[in-house]
Design an enzyme around this catalytic site. Structure first.
Site, mmCIF file in Angstrom:
data_model
loop_
_atom_site.group_PDB
_atom_site.id
_atom_site.type_symbol
_atom_site.label_atom_id
_atom_site.label_comp_id
_atom_site.label_asym_id
_atom_site.label_seq_id
_atom_site.Cartn_x
_atom_site.Cartn_y
_atom_site.Cartn_z
ATOM 1 N N ASP A 1 46.692 42.873 37.213
ATOM 2 C CA ASP A 1 46.669 43.849 36.127
ATOM 3 C C ASP A 1 45.658 44.907 36.537
ATOM 4 O O ASP A 1 44.465 44.636 36.624
ATOM 5 C CB ASP A 1 46.249 43.136 34.830
ATOM 6 C CG ASP A 1 46.098 44.094 33.658
ATOM 7 O OD1 ASP A 1 46.141 45.317 33.874
ATOM 8 O OD2 ASP A 1 45.917 43.602 32.532
ATOM 9 N N GLN B 1 41.250 46.119 36.267
ATOM 10 C CA GLN B 1 40.571 44.983 35.611
ATOM 11 C C GLN B 1 40.616 43.667 36.407
ATOM 12 O O GLN B 1 39.712 42.850 36.305
ATOM 13 C CB GLN B 1 41.121 44.742 34.194
ATOM 14 C CG GLN B 1 42.521 44.146 34.153
ATOM 15 C CD GLN B 1 42.857 43.524 32.795
ATOM 16 O OE1 GLN B 1 42.837 44.202 31.780
ATOM 17 N NE2 GLN B 1 43.171 42.247 32.793
ATOM 18 N N LYS C 1 50.430 37.283 29.274
ATOM 19 C CA LYS C 1 49.716 36.682 28.135
ATOM 20 C C LYS C 1 49.810 35.164 28.123
ATOM 21 O O LYS C 1 49.965 34.543 27.072
ATOM 22 C CB LYS C 1 50.220 37.247 26.799
ATOM 23 C CG LYS C 1 50.265 38.758 26.721
ATOM 24 C CD LYS C 1 48.927 39.434 26.888
ATOM 25 C CE LYS C 1 49.027 40.937 26.720
ATOM 26 N NZ LYS C 1 48.443 41.672 27.866
ATOM 27 N N TYR D 1 35.183 26.793 34.953
ATOM 28 C CA TYR D 1 36.401 27.330 34.367
ATOM 29 C C TYR D 1 36.261 28.826 34.217
ATOM 30 O O TYR D 1 35.345 29.316 33.577
ATOM 31 C CB TYR D 1 36.654 26.676 33.007
ATOM 32 C CG TYR D 1 37.941 27.124 32.386
ATOM 33 C CD1 TYR D 1 39.153 26.780 32.971
ATOM 34 C CD2 TYR D 1 37.947 27.898 31.242
ATOM 35 C CE1 TYR D 1 40.341 27.191 32.422
ATOM 36 C CE2 TYR D 1 39.137 28.321 30.678
ATOM 37 C CZ TYR D 1 40.327 27.969 31.275
ATOM 38 O OH TYR D 1 41.500 28.382 30.716
ATOM 39 N N LYS E 1 42.007 32.352 31.933
ATOM 40 C CA LYS E 1 43.440 32.301 32.143
ATOM 41 C C LYS E 1 43.878 33.437 33.048
ATOM 42 O O LYS E 1 43.193 34.423 33.198
ATOM 43 C CB LYS E 1 44.158 32.412 30.803
ATOM 44 C CG LYS E 1 43.635 31.390 29.828
ATOM 45 C CD LYS E 1 44.583 31.112 28.719
ATOM 46 C CE LYS E 1 43.957 30.162 27.737
ATOM 47 N NZ LYS E 1 43.425 28.964 28.410
ATOM 48 N N ARG F 1 43.695 37.944 23.177
ATOM 49 C CA ARG F 1 42.358 37.671 23.703
ATOM 50 C C ARG F 1 42.324 36.383 24.508
ATOM 51 O O ARG F 1 41.274 35.737 24.626
ATOM 52 C CB ARG F 1 41.325 37.640 22.563
ATOM 53 C CG ARG F 1 41.243 38.984 21.844
ATOM 54 C CD ARG F 1 40.317 39.010 20.669
ATOM 55 N NE ARG F 1 40.442 40.295 19.983
ATOM 56 C CZ ARG F 1 39.769 41.406 20.345
ATOM 57 N NH1 ARG F 1 38.914 41.374 21.328
ATOM 58 N NH2 ARG F 1 39.958 42.529 19.702
ATOM 59 N N TYR G 1 37.345 34.292 25.552
ATOM 60 C CA TYR G 1 36.293 35.248 25.212
ATOM 61 C C TYR G 1 35.150 34.458 24.558
ATOM 62 O O TYR G 1 35.364 33.392 23.999
ATOM 63 C CB TYR G 1 36.836 36.327 24.279
ATOM 64 C CG TYR G 1 37.671 37.346 25.009
ATOM 65 C CD1 TYR G 1 37.291 38.671 25.067
ATOM 66 C CD2 TYR G 1 38.830 36.958 25.671
ATOM 67 C CE1 TYR G 1 38.056 39.599 25.740
ATOM 68 C CE2 TYR G 1 39.601 37.881 26.346
ATOM 69 C CZ TYR G 1 39.213 39.196 26.377
ATOM 70 O OH TYR G 1 39.961 40.117 27.038
HETATM 71 C C1 F6R Z 1 45.217 39.031 26.684
HETATM 72 C C2 F6R Z 1 44.889 40.433 26.666
HETATM 73 C C3 F6R Z 1 44.640 41.078 25.353
HETATM 74 C C4 F6R Z 1 43.160 41.400 25.179
HETATM 75 C C5 F6R Z 1 42.903 42.100 23.840
HETATM 76 C C6 F6R Z 1 41.460 42.537 23.688
HETATM 77 O O1 F6R Z 1 45.333 38.584 27.972
HETATM 78 O O2 F6R Z 1 44.816 41.064 27.682
HETATM 79 O O3 F6R Z 1 45.105 40.279 24.298
HETATM 80 O O4 F6R Z 1 42.418 40.227 25.259
HETATM 81 O O5 F6R Z 1 43.738 43.220 23.728
HETATM 82 O O6 F6R Z 1 41.152 43.380 24.751
HETATM 83 P P1 F6R Z 1 39.765 44.174 24.866
HETATM 84 O O7 F6R Z 1 38.667 43.157 24.773
HETATM 85 O O8 F6R Z 1 39.867 44.848 26.209
HETATM 86 O O9 F6R Z 1 39.746 45.160 23.726
HETATM 87 MG MG MG Z 2 45.306 44.141 30.755
HETATM 88 MG MG MG Z 3 48.641 40.514 31.609
#
Ligand code: F6R
Ligand code: MG
Ligand code: MG
Length: 365
Positions: free
Chosen positions: A11, A94, A132, A228, A231, A265, A347
């Protein structure tokens, strides 16, 4: 002469939020891989995306873990990141955890699934890409494909599959691996595979001749031994037909949208929805998790295809069921089992809350 298929994904930026890899990123990767094909490092390539993940599907003669091929993928992601930064895409770069390439892309952020084999007269291969979710999402479908006779009729009917398959399992917490055979050790195998956040299938081989059948990305999870590290939206390569599960047996397990971790998340369970590539865009609550299946014929290393295998009305009911399950799970809000158990939270806000409250906790007399 052997052919290697390398699927390397990362990504490196998306619109809007963590949604959809921008076409400009795919175009940049195309440009770089086309040059590598011209220079004969690659035989062929196909660039796609599942949600915010960009996938490079490459064929070549260099074998697995080849430095040049890994470096090529790394450079493609670096250049795509530059485009992502220009467009101010979300999460630009990222998944690239390092500034400099050091010989092997494993452990640097991107996910890698590779396999090398001598081509059969006709060699169908299915590449699965998820968004996801986590590598353990493949445990149930791969078990069904290669070990469940109610899914794969060939395990019963076809003598070339009847001997069963061997599963290489990674313990991503302890950084260990174990190889188990099916059907002999099926119950022990399931005891591990049911713990999808910890035990993940890395490879599957046919027992009769040790031929490679499936390979799954797990890289980021085993990045740091014993720790760990979260994911990682996984990819898998599966060979099919003539001594492997038929293409239809390979995609059949995904008709059941089983619950996987990784939604919103990285911290929620949700159904894995099988979709055509055009619908590989997880929107609602950043989900629900998606999987696409791209079928190719490998012809002297050329990728003939893809067939977009879940772009099929016979999966409509699976998608409708996934939507119903998504609705049901969402109603749980911040409660388990929608939200993952505390020890699996990607998170760190939850541990943060616990820390804040730690001084206020008293013993119950
Ligand atoms: C899951 C994913 C999203 C982010 C969510 C918060 O893999 O990428 O669900 O976790 O959008 O993202 P931030 O912390 O970048 O605002
Ligand atoms: Mg992303
Ligand atoms: Mg992804």
């Amino acid at each position: 002469m052997k052919t290697t298929i390398s699927v390397i994904k990362a990504d490196v930026g998306s619109i809007a939020g963590h949604g959809l890899a921008h076409p400009a990123l795919l175009a940049k990767c195309e440009e770089i891989l086309a040059k590598a094909k011209e220079e004969e490092l690659l035989i062929d390539y196909y660039v796609t995306n599942c949600g915010d993940d960009t996938e490079l599907i490459m064929t070549h003669r260099q074998g697995e873990e080849n430095e040049e091929v890994h470096k090529l993928a790394w450079n493609a992601f670096i250049e795509a990141t530059a485009v992502a930064k220009q467009l101010k895409l979300y999460g630009a770069g990222q998944d690239l955890l390092s500034d400099t390439f050091s010989g092997n892309i494993k452990g640097m952020g991107p996910g890698v699934a590779e396999m090398e084999f001598k081509e059969r007269p006709s060699d169908p291969v299915v590449v699965f890409c998820c968004d996801k979710t986590e590598p353990g999402a493949f445990n149930m479908p791969l078990f069904k494909m290669f070990a469940d006779p109610f899914t794969t009729a060939g395990l019963v009917i076809d003598p070339s599959l009847h001997g069963g398959f061997e599963f290489e399992i990674f313990d991503v917490m302890e950084h260990k691996k174990v190889t188990m055979t099916c059907p002999d050790e099926m119950y022990d195998l399931l005891a591990l595979l049911g713990t999808i956040s910890r035990y993940v299938i890395k490879r599957i081989r046919r027992r009769s001749d040790n031929e490679i059948a499936a390979s799954i990305s797990t890289e980021r999870l085993n990045l740091l031994a014993g720790k760990y590290v979260g994911k990682d939206d996984p990819v898998a390569i599966v060979r099919s037909q003539s001594g492997f599960p038929a293409a239809g047996e390979v995609v059949e397990p995904f008709a059941f949208p089983h619950l996987v971790g990784g939604w919103m998340r990285g911290s929620h369970n949700g159904p894995l929805m099988p979709v055509g590539q055009k619908n590989a865009y997880p929107v609602r609550f950043d989900g629900p998790p998606r999987v696409i299946a791209l079928g190719f014929q490998i012809a002297d290393g050329e990728l003939v295809g893809p067939a977009d295998m879940f772009d099929d009305p016979s999966y409509d009911r699976s998608r409708a069921l996934a939507s119903d399950i998504a609705e049901y799970m969402r109603r749980h809000g911040p409660f388990e089992p929608h939200r993952l158990p505390a020890d699996e939270m990607e998170y760190t806000t939850l541990p943060g809350v616990m820390e804040k409250l730690s001084e206020r906790f008293e013993d119950i007399k």
